[in-house]
Write a protein that holds these residues in place. Structure first.
Motif, mmCIF file in Angstrom:
data_model
loop_
_atom_site.group_PDB
_atom_site.id
_atom_site.type_symbol
_atom_site.label_atom_id
_atom_site.label_comp_id
_atom_site.label_asym_id
_atom_site.label_seq_id
_atom_site.Cartn_x
_atom_site.Cartn_y
_atom_site.Cartn_z
ATOM 1 N N VAL A 92 0.834 -1.201 0.000
ATOM 2 C CA VAL A 92 0.000 0.000 0.000
ATOM 3 C C VAL A 92 0.870 1.252 0.000
ATOM 4 C CG1 VAL A 92 -1.738 1.310 1.282
ATOM 5 C CG2 VAL A 92 -1.921 -1.184 1.111
ATOM 6 N N VAL A 93 1.962 1.224 0.754
ATOM 7 C CA VAL A 93 2.888 2.351 0.792
ATOM 8 C C VAL A 93 3.522 2.563 -0.581
ATOM 9 C CG1 VAL A 93 5.059 3.213 1.765
ATOM 10 C CG2 VAL A 93 3.355 2.142 3.257
ATOM 11 N N LEU A 94 3.933 1.476 -1.225
ATOM 12 C CA LEU A 94 4.531 1.583 -2.555
ATOM 13 C C LEU A 94 3.526 2.164 -3.546
ATOM 14 C CD1 LEU A 94 6.965 0.989 -4.396
ATOM 15 C CD2 LEU A 94 5.941 -1.243 -4.845
ATOM 16 N N GLU A 95 2.287 1.741 -3.467
ATOM 17 C CA GLU A 95 1.255 2.241 -4.362
ATOM 18 C C GLU A 95 1.034 3.743 -4.168
ATOM 19 O OE1 GLU A 95 -3.513 1.570 -5.298
ATOM 20 O OE2 GLU A 95 -2.426 0.132 -4.059
ATOM 21 N N ARG A 96 0.980 4.175 -2.904
ATOM 22 C CA ARG A 96 0.795 5.601 -2.626
ATOM 23 C C ARG A 96 1.997 6.412 -3.101
ATOM 24 N NH1 ARG A 96 -1.389 4.786 3.589
ATOM 25 N NH2 ARG A 96 -3.538 4.162 3.060
ATOM 26 N N LEU A 97 3.176 5.847 -2.927
ATOM 27 C CA LEU A 97 4.393 6.533 -3.334
ATOM 28 C C LEU A 97 4.413 6.754 -4.843
ATOM 29 C CD1 LEU A 97 7.315 7.504 -2.639
ATOM 30 C CD2 LEU A 97 8.042 5.124 -3.007
ATOM 31 N N THR A 98 4.135 5.706 -5.608
ATOM 32 C CA THR A 98 4.168 5.855 -7.063
ATOM 33 C C THR A 98 3.011 6.718 -7.564
ATOM 34 O OG1 THR A 98 3.005 3.735 -7.323
ATOM 35 C CG2 THR A 98 5.412 3.711 -7.447
ATOM 36 N N PHE A 142 4.180 9.802 -9.829
ATOM 37 C CA PHE A 142 3.784 9.856 -11.236
ATOM 38 C C PHE A 142 2.536 10.695 -11.464
ATOM 39 C CE2 PHE A 142 6.421 5.995 -11.239
ATOM 40 C CZ PHE A 142 7.242 6.283 -12.323
ATOM 41 N N GLY A 143 1.827 11.032 -10.384
ATOM 42 C CA GLY A 143 0.675 11.913 -10.525
ATOM 43 C C GLY A 143 1.081 13.298 -10.988
ATOM 44 N N GLN A 144 2.310 13.658 -10.707
ATOM 45 C CA GLN A 144 2.855 14.942 -11.155
ATOM 46 C C GLN A 144 4.236 14.686 -11.767
ATOM 47 O OE1 GLN A 144 1.985 18.359 -8.333
ATOM 48 N NE2 GLN A 144 1.739 16.640 -6.916
ATOM 49 N N ARG A 145 4.273 13.843 -12.776
ATOM 50 C CA ARG A 145 5.529 13.307 -13.279
ATOM 51 C C ARG A 145 6.444 14.358 -13.887
ATOM 52 N NH1 ARG A 145 4.615 8.506 -16.763
ATOM 53 N NH2 ARG A 145 6.818 8.765 -17.327
ATOM 54 N N ARG A 146 5.918 15.500 -14.282
ATOM 55 C CA ARG A 146 6.756 16.541 -14.853
ATOM 56 C C ARG A 146 7.439 17.385 -13.778
ATOM 57 N NH1 ARG A 146 6.273 17.031 -20.223
ATOM 58 N NH2 ARG A 146 7.274 19.079 -20.158
ATOM 59 N N GLU A 160 15.768 16.550 -6.934
ATOM 60 C CA GLU A 160 15.497 17.282 -8.162
ATOM 61 C C GLU A 160 15.248 16.343 -9.354
ATOM 62 O OE1 GLU A 160 18.408 20.275 -8.915
ATOM 63 O OE2 GLU A 160 17.878 21.419 -7.114
ATOM 64 N N ARG A 161 15.350 15.045 -9.115
ATOM 65 C CA ARG A 161 15.002 14.083 -10.171
ATOM 66 C C ARG A 161 13.497 14.039 -10.359
ATOM 67 N NH1 ARG A 161 18.049 8.650 -8.488
ATOM 68 N NH2 ARG A 161 16.894 7.839 -10.291
ATOM 69 N N ARG A 162 13.087 13.514 -11.513
ATOM 70 C CA ARG A 162 11.667 13.339 -11.798
ATOM 71 C C ARG A 162 11.303 11.853 -11.697
ATOM 72 N NH1 ARG A 162 13.193 17.871 -14.582
ATOM 73 N NH2 ARG A 162 11.689 19.601 -14.514
ATOM 74 N N ALA A 163 10.014 11.606 -11.576
ATOM 75 C CA ALA A 163 9.520 10.249 -11.291
ATOM 76 C C ALA A 163 10.009 9.213 -12.289
ATOM 77 C CB ALA A 163 7.988 10.250 -11.264
ATOM 78 N N GLU A 164 10.058 9.568 -13.576
ATOM 79 C CA GLU A 164 10.400 8.578 -14.594
ATOM 80 C C GLU A 164 11.873 8.194 -14.601
ATOM 81 O OE1 GLU A 164 10.463 12.593 -16.790
ATOM 82 O OE2 GLU A 164 9.254 11.595 -15.235
#
Length: 272
Positions: free
Chosen positions: A211-217, A221-225, A250-254
């Motif tokens: 559940v924690v991993l799901e919330r984290l991603t 990725f909800g604001q991946r830019r 300062e890295r981005r999700a992807e």
């Protein structure tokens, strides 16, 4: 002589319905190749969603499996009933919505899920099968998706297709694209290409709450830019986790790979 699928479809009036995400494959050789992807099925249990006129169903049965199928379109039930009679004792047909079926109760543990999934529920079913207890009740997943979805499932960090679905599929299982399928293989032809993805379970990383991993991603990725320091700032402890693990905020999700997301989720789980 096995009746051609085109004739079965015509005899039962089974025109594919867009509302149900239906696209039928008529080539029995192609269907046999798909059924062979999990490996030998002789004596195995299998599960199929959306069998339609039963082309893949027959291929799975001819490979030696005992099979449970779930079909929402009641027009297809008579054609499937013919297969149920032909393969007596090896096929069970359930008329209903796959999202409402207790699959493990129907099929048992160690089953191979093999399906040309209806496009409108494919991702929802995949996430359902990838969630929950681990190891899961299924032994493997062999699933047809739109090519774009298949590429998202297997994508690596840094690619345009990498996202939440990639992490969900890779953090405790191993996916690969087993076969590309041209749109001309379907009736009616979809507007996009398709691919068959094969997934097998892997060991679950220790100390990670799913559940924690799901919330984290979802947050990342909800604001991946945006940079991680911005997209994760509302998640308690996330910025501390970045600092503790030496992940540049300062890295981005992807750009964050699956192992790094697992490490972040482990830190958050331990410090909840």
């Amino acid at each position: 002589m096995v009746e051609p699928l085109r004739d079965i479809i015509a005899r039962h009036g089974l025109q594919a319905t867009k509302a149900l995400g239906q696209n039928f494959i008529l080539d029995r050789h192609l269907l046999a190749r798909i059924a062979a992807i999990p490996g030998p099925l002789d004596g195995a249990n299998a599960y199929e969603v959306g069998p339609g006129p039963g082309g893949l169903t027959r291929a799975i049965l001819e490979a030696g499996a005992s099979l449970v199928v779930v079909e929402r379109d009641r027009r297809c039930i008579p054609a499937l009933a013919e297969l149920e009679e032909e393969f007596s004792g090896h096929l069970k047909v359930i008329s209903g919505d796959a999202l409402e079926v207790d699959e493990q109760a129907q099929v048992g543990r160690g089953a191979h899920i093999i399906a040309n999934l209806p496009y409108n529920v494919g991702t929802a079913l995949l996430l359902r099968w990838l969630g929950g207890e681990w190891r899961p009740w299924w032994a493997s997943l062999t699933l047809m998706f739109q090519r774009e979805v298949a590429e998202r499932i297997v994508a690596r960090a840094g690619s345009n297709h990498y996202g939440r679905l990639s992490v969900a599929a890779q953090w405790r299982s191993t996916p690969r694209i087993a076969m590309a399928v041209h749109r001309s293989a379907f009736v009616p032809p979809p507007k996009v290409a398709s691919a068959v993805v094969h997934i097998v379970p892997a060991d679950e990383p220790e100390g990670v709450d799913p559940v924690v991993l799901e919330r984290l991603t979802a947050a990342a990725f909800g604001q991946r830019r945006k940079m991680l320091r911005s997209s994760l700032k509302a998640m308690p402890g996330a910025l501390d986790a970045l600092e503790a693990l030496g992940i540049d905020p300062e890295r981005r999700a992807e750009t964050v790979d699956v192992d790094e997301y697992v490490a972040l989720a482990r830190y958050l789980t331990a410090n909840a």
